[in-house]
Design a protein around this motif. Structure first.
Motif, mmCIF file in Angstrom:
data_model
loop_
_atom_site.group_PDB
_atom_site.id
_atom_site.type_symbol
_atom_site.label_atom_id
_atom_site.label_comp_id
_atom_site.label_asym_id
_atom_site.label_seq_id
_atom_site.Cartn_x
_atom_site.Cartn_y
_atom_site.Cartn_z
ATOM 1 N N VAL A 370 0.839 -1.200 0.000
ATOM 2 C CA VAL A 370 0.000 0.000 0.000
ATOM 3 C C VAL A 370 0.875 1.253 0.000
ATOM 4 O O VAL A 370 0.671 2.191 -0.784
ATOM 5 C CB VAL A 370 -0.947 0.006 1.220
ATOM 6 C CG1 VAL A 370 -1.662 1.352 1.331
ATOM 7 C CG2 VAL A 370 -1.962 -1.122 1.101
ATOM 8 N N ILE A 371 1.872 1.279 0.878
ATOM 9 C CA ILE A 371 2.765 2.442 0.968
ATOM 10 C C ILE A 371 3.602 2.573 -0.299
ATOM 11 O O ILE A 371 3.839 3.687 -0.792
ATOM 12 C CB ILE A 371 3.673 2.335 2.219
ATOM 13 C CG1 ILE A 371 2.821 2.450 3.480
ATOM 14 C CG2 ILE A 371 4.742 3.426 2.196
ATOM 15 C CD1 ILE A 371 3.596 2.357 4.766
ATOM 16 N N ARG A 372 4.049 1.453 -0.847
ATOM 17 C CA ARG A 372 4.862 1.507 -2.063
ATOM 18 C C ARG A 372 4.058 2.094 -3.222
ATOM 19 O O ARG A 372 4.579 2.889 -4.006
ATOM 20 C CB ARG A 372 5.346 0.102 -2.441
ATOM 21 C CG ARG A 372 6.326 0.100 -3.618
ATOM 22 C CD ARG A 372 6.806 -1.292 -3.888
ATOM 23 N NE ARG A 372 5.692 -2.167 -4.278
ATOM 24 C CZ ARG A 372 5.762 -3.493 -4.289
ATOM 25 N NH1 ARG A 372 6.871 -4.105 -3.917
ATOM 26 N NH2 ARG A 372 4.715 -4.211 -4.659
ATOM 27 N N ASN A 373 2.781 1.726 -3.324
ATOM 28 C CA ASN A 373 1.933 2.290 -4.378
ATOM 29 C C ASN A 373 1.762 3.801 -4.194
ATOM 30 O O ASN A 373 1.774 4.571 -5.160
ATOM 31 C CB ASN A 373 0.570 1.602 -4.377
ATOM 32 C CG ASN A 373 0.659 0.153 -4.840
ATOM 33 O OD1 ASN A 373 1.605 -0.218 -5.544
ATOM 34 N ND2 ASN A 373 -0.304 -0.665 -4.451
ATOM 35 N N LYS A 374 1.585 4.223 -2.925
ATOM 36 C CA LYS A 374 1.497 5.655 -2.645
ATOM 37 C C LYS A 374 2.787 6.368 -3.034
ATOM 38 O O LYS A 374 2.770 7.456 -3.625
ATOM 39 C CB LYS A 374 1.219 5.884 -1.154
ATOM 40 C CG LYS A 374 -0.179 5.512 -0.698
ATOM 41 C CD LYS A 374 -0.324 5.829 0.785
ATOM 42 C CE LYS A 374 -1.720 5.494 1.290
ATOM 43 N NZ LYS A 374 -1.857 5.805 2.741
ATOM 44 N N LEU A 375 3.919 5.736 -2.709
ATOM 45 C CA LEU A 375 5.217 6.336 -3.023
ATOM 46 C C LEU A 375 5.431 6.461 -4.524
ATOM 47 O O LEU A 375 5.941 7.475 -5.008
ATOM 48 C CB LEU A 375 6.343 5.495 -2.401
ATOM 49 C CG LEU A 375 6.668 5.773 -0.932
ATOM 50 C CD1 LEU A 375 7.638 4.731 -0.391
ATOM 51 C CD2 LEU A 375 7.255 7.168 -0.769
ATOM 52 N N ASP A 376 5.045 5.430 -5.258
ATOM 53 C CA ASP A 376 5.205 5.474 -6.721
ATOM 54 C C ASP A 376 4.391 6.612 -7.317
ATOM 55 O O ASP A 376 4.870 7.351 -8.195
ATOM 56 C CB ASP A 376 4.769 4.137 -7.334
ATOM 57 C CG ASP A 376 5.737 3.007 -7.010
ATOM 58 O OD1 ASP A 376 6.877 3.323 -6.617
ATOM 59 O OD2 ASP A 376 5.352 1.827 -7.149
ATOM 60 N N LYS A 377 3.157 6.761 -6.846
ATOM 61 C CA LYS A 377 2.297 7.827 -7.360
ATOM 62 C C LYS A 377 2.849 9.199 -6.989
ATOM 63 O O LYS A 377 2.917 10.114 -7.829
ATOM 64 C CB LYS A 377 0.886 7.654 -6.801
ATOM 65 C CG LYS A 377 -0.121 8.645 -7.363
ATOM 66 C CD LYS A 377 -1.523 8.348 -6.835
ATOM 67 C CE LYS A 377 -2.540 9.336 -7.415
ATOM 68 N NZ LYS A 377 -3.915 9.035 -6.915
ATOM 69 N N LEU A 378 3.271 9.340 -5.722
ATOM 70 C CA LEU A 378 3.798 10.617 -5.257
ATOM 71 C C LEU A 378 5.101 10.971 -5.962
ATOM 72 O O LEU A 378 5.324 12.139 -6.331
ATOM 73 C CB LEU A 378 4.012 10.575 -3.745
ATOM 74 C CG LEU A 378 4.507 11.863 -3.084
ATOM 75 C CD1 LEU A 378 3.577 13.025 -3.378
ATOM 76 C CD2 LEU A 378 4.652 11.669 -1.579
ATOM 77 N N SER A 379 5.956 9.979 -6.182
ATOM 78 C CA SER A 379 7.223 10.234 -6.878
ATOM 79 C C SER A 379 6.973 10.721 -8.298
ATOM 80 O O SER A 379 7.681 11.613 -8.790
ATOM 81 C CB SER A 379 8.074 8.963 -6.898
ATOM 82 O OG SER A 379 8.448 8.580 -5.587
ATOM 83 N N GLY A 380 5.964 10.157 -8.956
ATOM 84 C CA GLY A 380 5.626 10.608 -10.304
ATOM 85 C C GLY A 380 5.168 12.066 -10.305
ATOM 86 O O GLY A 380 5.576 12.857 -11.167
ATOM 87 N N ILE A 381 4.331 12.411 -9.333
ATOM 88 C CA ILE A 381 3.859 13.802 -9.219
ATOM 89 C C ILE A 381 5.026 14.741 -8.967
ATOM 90 O O ILE A 381 5.145 15.810 -9.585
ATOM 91 C CB ILE A 381 2.820 13.920 -8.085
ATOM 92 C CG1 ILE A 381 1.554 13.137 -8.443
ATOM 93 C CG2 ILE A 381 2.487 15.381 -7.795
ATOM 94 C CD1 ILE A 381 0.557 13.035 -7.303
ATOM 95 N N LEU A 382 5.935 14.345 -8.065
ATOM 96 C CA LEU A 382 7.071 15.197 -7.726
ATOM 97 C C LEU A 382 8.005 15.379 -8.916
ATOM 98 O O LEU A 382 8.449 16.494 -9.201
ATOM 99 C CB LEU A 382 7.838 14.597 -6.541
ATOM 100 C CG LEU A 382 7.179 14.776 -5.172
ATOM 101 C CD1 LEU A 382 7.869 13.913 -4.130
ATOM 102 C CD2 LEU A 382 7.219 16.239 -4.747
ATOM 103 N N ASN A 383 8.324 14.287 -9.603
ATOM 104 C CA ASN A 383 9.225 14.385 -10.751
ATOM 105 C C ASN A 383 8.657 15.301 -11.837
ATOM 106 O O ASN A 383 9.368 16.136 -12.411
ATOM 107 C CB ASN A 383 9.491 12.992 -11.330
ATOM 108 C CG ASN A 383 10.328 12.136 -10.409
ATOM 109 O OD1 ASN A 383 11.068 12.648 -9.572
ATOM 110 N ND2 ASN A 383 10.204 10.821 -10.534
#
Length: 399
Positions: A370-383
């Motif tokens: 669950v956290i990894r999916n959140k991180l992947d989405k957030l990392s995409g937004i940040l990049n």
């Protein structure tokens, strides 16, 4: 004498390289292994400029020149004094020592002392005669749009007890009142726009150490937004206020004092430190963030290009400057959220490795996903957004 004995005891028991490993990965810096290297802990560094001398038990950065022993390192990174650093190290490495009372109680006593020190400055009151005098003077002579708008916004003010001998000295100067939380005038800061690199001159002399410029006018915005911007001079303060970031205060003496930390924490627990990318400013921001964190504040760092805020304002104009700061702040908060989730993921991984039952392992791994999916989405937004902001900066500032 007792502190010196305690320091010797700590230095003999604690290895500097072990403390550094808490913050960065160490690499061999010499064939003999007597020197270890890592990226500097005080500034942004990709060249492994931070050198640990294993035999001497000292460190030094070849870029920012920060140097010392294990106690000095903890003082800087934790944000405490020498005695507190010794107690921190004793806690980290379970070294039994006698303590003269509770550290939290000591910290509270120090805050109470800061409060008393600040209250001593709150005895200067405004005088109607001087207000009439100021209205007759031309305080602004110049064509800088930033200051022309900003000095009116931040208000002119003067303390009778620090009035210069001749009124003529005030003509052509910008005067900013420095007030306490109740609006009582403590003194003023004057800025001579025609003298480059002269910066700020404060009266009385200890005003810069005991006050924060713009705090009184920032209180309502700080309470509404829940955080405060901290900048380092009156020009940056003006730029932020004129652009609408009225939750901004300035520290004009280069380093945040105990009294200023006390003032900040009265109104906000979340502080965004804005600094330029020069190494000395990065080091100062690192130490400031450490001292604020030690005082239980939540700190964020917004690192700019080599241009300061007032230079960005002049280059971009109000609208583009406001957009740039607002977007940068949003991304800084999102970066902090990502770091928090990364920490949670690492903690879950450790728990999963230590778990004994299959059911517990399965639940922990599910939480990790669950956290990894959140991180992947957030990392995409940040990049994506950091890329856009970098393009925006290059278009309107660099070229």
């Amino acid at each position: 004498m007792r502190i010196k004995i305690l320091e010797q005891q700590i230095i003999q028991a604690v290895r500097l390289e072990d403390v550094v490993k808490r913050y960065a990965e160490l690499f061999r810096g010499s064939k003999s292994g007597k020197t270890l290297r890592c990226n500097c802990l005080f500034h942004r560094d990709d060249g492994k400029s931070f050198k640990v001398k294993v035999t001497e038990q000292t460190y030094e950065c070849g870029i920012c020149k920060e140097a010392g022993n294990v106690v000095d390192l903890v003082q800087s990174l934790v944000g405490c004094n020498e005695t507190e650093a010794l107690y921190v190290l004793s806690d980290w490495y379970d070294i039994p020592i006698k303590r003269p009372g509770n550290l939290a109680a000591q910290k509270n006593r120090r805050r109470e002392k800061c409060s008393k020190d600040v209250s001593l400055l709150c005895s200067i009151h405004e005088n109607r005669e001087f207000n009439m005098l100021f209205e007759s003077l031309d305080f602004w002579k110049g064509d800088n749009a930033l200051f022309a708008a900003g000095h009116k916004y931040l208000e002119l003010g003067l303390s009778p007890s620090v009035l210069p001998d001749k009124y003529e000295r005030l003509a052509g100067l910008m005067l900013f009142p420095v007030r306490d939380g109740e609006g009582v005038l403590q003194g003023f800061l004057k800025y001579m726009a025609e003298e480059k690199d002269q910066g700020c001159i404060c009266y009385p002399p200890n005003l810069a150490d005991n006050s924060l410029l713009g705090l009184y006018q920032a209180i309502k915005a700080i309470e509404k937004l829940g955080f405060v911007y901290l900048v380092w001079n009156c020009k940056d303060l003006l730029a932020m206020h004129v652009a609408g970031f009225t939750n901004t205060v300035a520290c004009c003496n280069g380093n945040l004092t105990d009294q200023q930390i006390h003032l900040l924490l009265k109104y906000a627990n979340r502080i965004v430190i804005i600094h330029t990318a020069e190494v000395p400013n990065q080091v100062r921001a690192t130490k400031t963030a450490a001292r604020l964190s030690f005082a239980s504040a939540v700190t964020y760092r917004l690192s700019l290009s080599k241009k300061d805020l007032s230079a960005l304002y002049r280059r971009m104009g109000v609208a583009k400057f406001e957009y740039y700061i607002r977007q940068s702040t949003r991304l800084v908060f999102l970066n902090a959220l990502r770091d928090k989730w990364v920490g949670e993921q690492q903690a879950l991984a450790k728990q999963s490795n230590a778990a004994k039952s299959k059911e517990e392992k399965a639940e922990l791994r599910s939480n990790q996903i669950v956290i990894r999916n959140k991180l992947d989405k957030l990392s995409g937004i940040l990049n994506e957004n950091w890329g856009h902001l970098s393009w925006f900066f290059d278009k309107f500032v660099v070229h």
